[in-house]
Scaffold this motif. Structure first.
Motif, PDB file in Angstrom:
ATOM      1  N   ASP A  82       1.012  -1.030  -0.058  1.00 12.86           N
ATOM      2  CA  ASP A  82      -0.026  -0.085  -0.091  1.00 12.86           C
ATOM      3  C   ASP A  82       0.726   1.381  -0.060  1.00 12.86           C
ATOM      4  OD1 ASP A  82      -1.678  -2.162   0.764  1.00 12.86           O
ATOM      5  OD2 ASP A  82      -3.342  -0.806   1.464  1.00 12.86           O
ATOM      6  N   GLN A  83       1.958   1.104   0.507  1.00 12.02           N
ATOM      7  CA  GLN A  83       3.074   2.435   0.574  1.00 12.02           C
ATOM      8  C   GLN A  83       4.230   1.590   0.663  1.00 12.02           C
ATOM      9  OE1 GLN A  83       1.664   5.300   3.281  1.00 12.02           O
ATOM     10  NE2 GLN A  83       3.604   5.958   3.919  1.00 12.02           N
ATOM     11  N   ASP A 132       8.780   4.515   6.431  1.00 15.17           N
ATOM     12  CA  ASP A 132       7.311   4.934   5.847  1.00 15.17           C
ATOM     13  C   ASP A 132       6.793   4.164   5.019  1.00 15.17           C
ATOM     14  OD1 ASP A 132       5.562   7.183   5.792  1.00 15.17           O
ATOM     15  OD2 ASP A 132       6.643   8.056   4.014  1.00 15.17           O
ATOM     16  N   ALA A 133       6.860   2.742   5.566  1.00 13.36           N
ATOM     17  CA  ALA A 133       5.974   1.778   4.405  1.00 13.36           C
ATOM     18  C   ALA A 133       4.814   1.183   4.955  1.00 13.36           C
ATOM     19  CB  ALA A 133       7.086   0.740   4.303  1.00 13.36           C
ATOM     20  N   TRP A 191      -7.801   0.960   0.590  1.00 13.09           N
ATOM     21  CA  TRP A 191      -6.140   1.234   0.776  1.00 13.09           C
ATOM     22  C   TRP A 191      -6.172   1.445   2.155  1.00 13.09           C
ATOM     23  CZ3 TRP A 191      -4.498   6.623  -1.497  1.00 13.09           C
ATOM     24  CH2 TRP A 191      -3.038   6.441  -1.524  1.00 13.09           C
ATOM     25  N   ALA A 193      -3.101   3.259   3.192  1.00 13.61           N
ATOM     26  CA  ALA A 193      -1.998   4.312   3.038  1.00 13.61           C
ATOM     27  C   ALA A 193      -1.979   5.181   4.481  1.00 13.61           C
ATOM     28  CB  ALA A 193      -1.598   5.041   1.811  1.00 13.61           C
ATOM     29  N   SER A 194      -0.772   5.657   4.739  1.00 14.04           N
ATOM     30  CA  SER A 194      -0.799   6.695   5.871  1.00 14.04           C
ATOM     31  C   SER A 194      -1.358   7.981   5.573  1.00 14.04           C
ATOM     32  CB  SER A 194       0.577   6.893   6.561  1.00 14.04           C
ATOM     33  OG  SER A 194       1.375   7.321   5.422  1.00 14.04           O
ATOM     34  N   VAL A 197       0.252  10.257   2.816  1.00 12.05           N
ATOM     35  CA  VAL A 197       0.354   9.822   1.552  1.00 12.05           C
ATOM     36  C   VAL A 197      -0.993   9.927   0.919  1.00 12.05           C
ATOM     37  CG1 VAL A 197       0.322   7.726   0.051  1.00 12.05           C
ATOM     38  CG2 VAL A 197       2.044   7.961   1.876  1.00 12.05           C
ATOM     39  N   ARG A 198      -2.039   9.703   1.560  1.00  6.77           N
ATOM     40  CA  ARG A 198      -3.373  10.130   1.241  1.00  6.77           C
ATOM     41  C   ARG A 198      -3.749  11.590   0.937  1.00  6.77           C
ATOM     42  NH1 ARG A 198      -6.901   5.885   2.302  1.00  6.77           N
ATOM     43  NH2 ARG A 198      -8.672   6.919   2.447  1.00  6.77           N
ATOM     44  N   LEU A 214      -2.147  -1.274  -7.098  1.00  3.50           N
ATOM     45  CA  LEU A 214      -1.210  -1.797  -5.968  1.00  3.50           C
ATOM     46  C   LEU A 214      -0.467  -2.932  -6.341  1.00  3.50           C
ATOM     47  CD1 LEU A 214      -3.049  -0.993  -2.797  1.00  3.50           C
ATOM     48  CD2 LEU A 214      -1.385   0.575  -3.940  1.00  3.50           C
ATOM     49  N   TRP A 288       0.666   8.517  11.013  1.00  5.87           N
ATOM     50  CA  TRP A 288       0.395   7.179  10.791  1.00  5.87           C
ATOM     51  C   TRP A 288      -0.943   6.708  10.742  1.00  5.87           C
ATOM     52  CZ3 TRP A 288       3.482   3.859   8.061  1.00  5.87           C
ATOM     53  CH2 TRP A 288       4.723   4.370   7.671  1.00  5.87           C
TER      54      TRP A 288
END
Length: 288
Positions: A82-83, A132-133, A191, A193-194, A197-198, A214, A288
């Motif tokens: 997702d990231q 940051d994943a 999704w 993502a943090s 990112v969104r 993805l 996060w």
């Protein structure tokens, strides 16, 4: 006719062969999923390994390192990115606190390490992390086992880690149990993502697309790639691993955003995590 022992799709939830999928959100400031190591170099793969995910589940269930993994080895794994995050190299130096020269990596015929020659008081080591994943892990298996693991993840016996013990996950790790094929479950889950990112995604896409593509890696006996990361034993005196076949693919996943002309929501503006949890999360200040 649907009886008390069957679901609407005709499956029997009390049948030990009935398969479920447990979804996990693997996110945190740092992650490290190593499947190989050298004396002074600890690498990480770009996505979670099967040994890392099964190790997290074993820790949640309170299993010690010497415990059998026979029931966990047969679980099927799917990982959705997702990231992807970025790679971080952590610089370390090692020295003997007594001021003595470090020992050589090799050993003599008698199994004794000799001092370095010329004497070497300090050595450089390197550790690699993903920062940051965010990943979604889907674990498929028999219903009784998956239900017990779900309870364990929600109330873990041992601290959970994203690969290495120092890599602490943010909330929520548990996303729930789903019925269906592994790939379909990963495709249907919104999704994860943090926040930042969104927010960036909505700034780049004014129309707020309802889906995003993805990458994913799934266990597949006919897959064209082989990974050597299935744990046979975590026993420190007898660590053993075997291989699995996997397939790499792309999934079109719902973003969780409403239509562009719909009402503004935390998910639409990027101020929420999209996970639907209201529990206190110390990582929230980091986006996060």
């Amino acid at each position: 006719m649907i009886t008390a022992d069957t679901t609407e799709n005709g499956s029997n939830p009390t049948d030990p062969d009935h398969q479920l999928v447990l979804l996990l959100r693997l996110a945190g400031a740092l992650q490290s999923w190593g499947d190989r190591s050298a004396f002074n170099r600890r690498e990480t793969r770009p996505e979670p390994t099967k040994s890392g995910v099964l190790g997290l589940l074993a820790a949640a269930a309170g299993r010690h390192r010497e415990a059998s993994l026979a029931d966990l080895m047969d679980l099927r794994l799917g990982i959705r990115v997702d990231q992807p995050g970025t790679l971080l190299r952590d610089y370390h130096t090692v020295s003997d606190y007594r001021g003595r020269p470090l020992l050589q990596a090799g050993v003599s015929a008698k199994g004794v390490q000799r001092p370095t020659s010329p004497p070497k008081p300090t050595h450089i080591t390197q550790r690699f992390y993903l920062q940051d994943a965010v990943f979604v892990a889907a674990v498929a298996g028999p219903q009784p086992l998956l239900e017990s693991l779900e309870v364990a993840v929600r109330r873990p016996a041992f601290p959970l880690a994203l690969g290495r013990r120092s890599c602490v996950p943010t909330q929520p790790v548990w996303l729930g149990l789903r019925s269906g094929a592994l790939q379909d479950v990963l495709r249907d889950e919104p999704w994860q993502a943090s926040q930042h990112v969104r927010q960036a995604f909505t700034r780049r896409n004014k129309k707020r697309p309802d889906r995003i593509d993805l990458s994913a890696t799934l266990d597949d006996s006919e897959g064209d790639d082989v990974l050597h990361d299935v744990p046979v034993s975590f026993d420190p005196r007898n660590r053993r691993f075997t291989s699995r076949r996997v397939r790499h693919t792309w999934l079109s996943v719902p973003t969780g955003f409403p239509p562009a002309d719909g009402p503004e929501t935390p998910e639409a503006t990027g101020t929420g995590t999209g996970t639907g949890t209201s529990a206190h999360d110390p990582f929230a200040l980091l986006g996060w």
